[in-house]
Design a protein around this motif. Structure first.
Motif, mmCIF file in Angstrom:
data_model
loop_
_atom_site.group_PDB
_atom_site.id
_atom_site.type_symbol
_atom_site.label_atom_id
_atom_site.label_comp_id
_atom_site.label_asym_id
_atom_site.label_seq_id
_atom_site.Cartn_x
_atom_site.Cartn_y
_atom_site.Cartn_z
ATOM 1 N N VAL A 177 0.829 -1.208 0.000
ATOM 2 C CA VAL A 177 0.000 0.000 0.000
ATOM 3 C C VAL A 177 0.867 1.263 0.000
ATOM 4 N N MET A 178 1.607 1.515 1.072
ATOM 5 C CA MET A 178 2.533 2.646 1.134
ATOM 6 C C MET A 178 3.760 2.191 1.906
ATOM 7 N N ASP A 179 4.911 2.179 1.225
ATOM 8 C CA ASP A 179 6.126 1.714 1.893
ATOM 9 C C ASP A 179 6.745 2.824 2.750
ATOM 10 N N GLY A 180 7.850 2.516 3.371
ATOM 11 C CA GLY A 180 8.494 3.473 4.266
ATOM 12 C C GLY A 180 8.958 4.745 3.584
ATOM 13 N N TRP A 181 9.473 4.607 2.366
ATOM 14 C CA TRP A 181 9.941 5.791 1.648
ATOM 15 C C TRP A 181 8.767 6.698 1.264
ATOM 16 N N GLU A 182 7.673 6.098 0.830
ATOM 17 C CA GLU A 182 6.479 6.882 0.493
ATOM 18 C C GLU A 182 5.925 7.559 1.746
ATOM 19 N N PHE A 183 5.977 6.853 2.878
ATOM 20 C CA PHE A 183 5.551 7.450 4.148
ATOM 21 C C PHE A 183 6.388 8.688 4.460
ATOM 22 N N MET A 184 7.695 8.588 4.256
ATOM 23 C CA MET A 184 8.575 9.723 4.554
ATOM 24 C C MET A 184 8.233 10.932 3.682
ATOM 25 N N GLU A 185 7.865 10.695 2.438
ATOM 26 C CA GLU A 185 7.472 11.804 1.562
ATOM 27 C C GLU A 185 6.164 12.435 2.044
ATOM 28 N N GLU A 186 5.212 11.606 2.448
ATOM 29 C CA GLU A 186 3.903 12.095 2.910
ATOM 30 C C GLU A 186 4.004 12.857 4.230
ATOM 31 N N ILE A 187 4.854 12.385 5.128
ATOM 32 C CA ILE A 187 4.913 13.025 6.452
ATOM 33 C C ILE A 187 5.523 14.423 6.365
ATOM 34 N N LYS A 188 6.291 14.683 5.320
ATOM 35 C CA LYS A 188 6.856 16.026 5.137
ATOM 36 C C LYS A 188 5.758 17.080 5.093
#
Length: 139
Positions: free
Chosen positions: A73-84
């Motif tokens: 669904v959303m990996d760790g790298w995608e999470f890091m982009e979203e949390i910005k």
């Protein structure tokens, strides 16, 4: 030492069970929450920010996030982009550690490109790792 809130973002149910036992054994966290992917965590953060009175619900926002890299669904790298995009709304410093079974040097190097990632911890994590994270970041 002030008690902290920790979030585990990892799709491995067995790992989540083990880490929750370690968190409880450490005795240094007031609460812990688990998410099976980055999307669940981002959705929870977005929903936690504001209630009907537009007050931030700080008691649910994590102090520490242990983040896996490889998830559906959303990996760790995608999470890091979203949390910005969310961090500017949060009046709390969230410390993020990658906790992964990946031994790829590319993943370790990529984790260094995110200023919000404080470190890369190989699985399995230990109680001493948890204590060290809190001691390093908050003392």
């Amino acid at each position: 030492m002030k008690e902290k809130i920790i979030w585990i973002i990892d799709d491995d149910i067995i790992y989540q069970t083990i880490i929750h036992k370690l968190i409880e054994k450490s005795g240094i966290f007031s609460a812990h929450y688990s998410f099976l992917n980055g999307k669940e965590a981002i959705t929870t953060l977005n929903n936690t920010f504001l209630n009907n009175t537009l007050e931030i619900k700080e008691e649910y926002i994590p102090d520490i996030i242990l983040l896996d890299i490889n998830m559906p669904v959303m990996d760790g790298w995608e999470f890091m982009e979203e949390i910005k995009t969310i961090k500017s709304k949060i009046n709390k410093n969230i410390i993020i550690y990658i906790v992964s079974s990946s031994i790829a040097i590319e993943d370790k190097n990529k984790s260094k490109t995110f200023t919000d990632i404080m470190g890369y911890i190989p699985k399995p994590i230990s109680v001493n790792d948890l204590i060290a994270i809190v001691a390093t970041e908050y003392n």
